[in-house]
Design a protein around this motif. Structure first.
Motif, mmCIF file in Angstrom:
data_model
loop_
_atom_site.group_PDB
_atom_site.id
_atom_site.type_symbol
_atom_site.label_atom_id
_atom_site.label_comp_id
_atom_site.label_asym_id
_atom_site.label_seq_id
_atom_site.Cartn_x
_atom_site.Cartn_y
_atom_site.Cartn_z
ATOM 1 N N UNK A 309 0.767 -1.250 0.065
ATOM 2 C CA UNK A 309 -0.048 0.007 0.066
ATOM 3 C C UNK A 309 0.809 1.323 0.018
ATOM 4 N N UNK A 310 2.165 1.040 0.844
ATOM 5 C CA UNK A 310 3.046 2.351 0.625
ATOM 6 C C UNK A 310 3.476 2.582 -0.418
ATOM 7 N N UNK A 311 3.943 1.477 -1.137
ATOM 8 C CA UNK A 311 4.531 1.723 -2.527
ATOM 9 C C UNK A 311 3.649 2.216 -3.569
ATOM 10 N N UNK A 312 2.447 1.876 -3.549
ATOM 11 C CA UNK A 312 1.263 2.354 -4.423
ATOM 12 C C UNK A 312 0.983 3.891 -4.300
ATOM 13 N N UNK A 313 0.968 4.436 -3.030
ATOM 14 C CA UNK A 313 0.907 5.924 -2.808
ATOM 15 C C UNK A 313 2.165 6.640 -2.630
ATOM 16 N N UNK A 314 3.091 6.222 -2.353
ATOM 17 C CA UNK A 314 4.226 7.026 -2.215
ATOM 18 C C UNK A 314 5.453 6.664 -2.916
ATOM 19 N N UNK A 315 5.606 5.635 -3.732
ATOM 20 C CA UNK A 315 6.470 5.194 -4.429
ATOM 21 C C UNK A 315 7.928 5.225 -3.755
ATOM 22 N N UNK A 316 8.834 5.987 -4.144
ATOM 23 C CA UNK A 316 10.084 6.054 -3.422
ATOM 24 C C UNK A 316 10.273 6.494 -2.058
ATOM 25 N N UNK A 317 8.971 7.270 -1.874
ATOM 26 C CA UNK A 317 9.127 7.640 -0.516
ATOM 27 C C UNK A 317 8.510 6.925 0.693
ATOM 28 N N UNK A 318 7.999 5.516 0.094
ATOM 29 C CA UNK A 318 7.503 4.530 0.875
ATOM 30 C C UNK A 318 8.484 4.142 2.088
ATOM 31 N N UNK A 319 9.705 4.027 1.925
ATOM 32 C CA UNK A 319 10.367 3.550 3.262
ATOM 33 C C UNK A 319 10.569 4.597 4.276
#
Length: 341
Positions: A309-319
């Motif tokens: 879910x984080x990858x889908x919404x924030x991309x490279x900012x997910x971590x």
């Protein structure tokens, strides 16, 4: 959750606006007493140095020591008092180029033996400070007043550390007094939920003019300080939150225009507001989906689903989002401040 009155904003604003009344490129010697705020710094000069001591005096250093002991002896251990010896030293060097430095040191050692090293160290640092002012004079003149004063104070802090606030204590006292006055007025506006937005902006601008002066206030109207203070008010944010997005942005634009922002600046900041709005909408969507996942999943399944879910919404900012949440910080659950975050 209701935000508290933004005291840090007030302090920063006070520093910027009030500082301009006292700090000029023609820097007054430290330790001088400012009698009144004005566009031009008003200075009470130290008592004149007796530079006409007879060359054949049995001990000119002793004569100076007697004068300085009477003039500064009671408070010589205070940095501001020690700094008042700097213009004495400079006048002495100008009057006696070959012997002034040696004569100054001898007089200080005689008058203030316990404070001699502190005084000499302070004189060396004041030389560094004034050399920096001379070297950067043209560059400082080209800066906006707010930028210039901040750089001057940064340099003071770098050279003198905590002593800077004591050396220029008169400026600090005036600054704190003005900041406290503005804090009180801002606190009243913070709770004035019944006033229209335009009236809140008008009263804020009027208060700034009353406290800091109309000419100086106009210089900083478009710098961001006043706008930041206005948009930090709970009374403003509550009204902005009740508006539909398009009307909200128009209201923010109108407030900035009322404070003196240029059309170019207003357009640029409106674009920044739009980018923030898109981030918040994305964040709120993510938050709702995250809460739904937490209701039906646990353990490794939940962690895998949240990671996706984080990858889908924030991309490279997910971590980055993941690390924040591991530390208990959820950025899209903090208070929204329209026009600011």
């Amino acid at each position: 959750m209701k935000a508290k009155t933004p005291l840090m904003v007030v302090t920063a604003l006070g520093l910027v606006l009030a500082g301009g009344l006292y700090l000029t490129l023609g820097q007054p010697e430290p330790g001088t007493v400012h009698k009144a705020p004005a566009a031009q710094t008003v200075i009470s000069s130290p008592a004149p140095v007796d530079n006409n001591l007879p060359e054949q005096s049995a001990d000119p250093a002793l004569e100076l020591a007697v004068i300085w002991l009477e003039r500064y002896g009671e408070t010589i251990h205070e940095p501001a008092t020690q700094a008042r010896l700097y213009p004495e030293r400079q006048a002495l060097i100008q009057a006696r180029p070959q012997h002034g430095i040696h004569l100054f040191r001898s007089a200080v050692e005689t008058a203030f033996p316990e404070a001699t090293q502190q005084i000499l160290t302070l004189m060396a640092n004041l030389d560094r400070y004034h050399d920096w002012l001379d070297l950067n004079e043209l560059r400082l003149q080209a800066l906006q007043p707010m930028q210039r004063e901040l750089q001057i104070w940064q340099q003071r802090d770098e050279i003198f550390g905590a002593l800077a606030r004591q050396i220029w204590a008169d400026e600090e006292s005036y600054l704190e007094e003005r900041s406290e006055t503005f804090q009180q007025q801002l606190a009243q506006l913070d709770q004035s939920n019944n006033l229209p937005l335009s009236e809140l902006a008008h009263q804020l601008k009027t208060s700034a003019e009353e406290v800091y002066g109309s000419d100086l206030n106009r210089q900083f109207a478009g710098s961001g300080a006043l706008g930041h203070a206005l948009l930090s008010l709970n009374s403003v944010q509550s009204q902005l939150a009740a508006l539909p997005p398009e009307q909200r942005q128009q209201a923010i634009n109108d407030l900035r225009r009322q404070l003196g922002y240029s059309d170019t600046a207003i357009e640029r900041m409106a674009q920044q507001d739009q980018a923030r709005e898109e981030k918040w909408q994305n964040g709120e969507s993510y938050t709702a989906k995250r809460e739904a996942l937490e209701q039906r999943l646990t353990g490794e399944q939940l962690e895998a689903a949240l990671s996706q879910l984080r990858e889908e919404h924030f991309g490279i900012a997910a971590p980055t989002i993941e690390r924040e949440e591991e530390q208990g910080f959820y950025r899209f659950e903090r208070p929204r401040k329209y026009g600011m975050n």
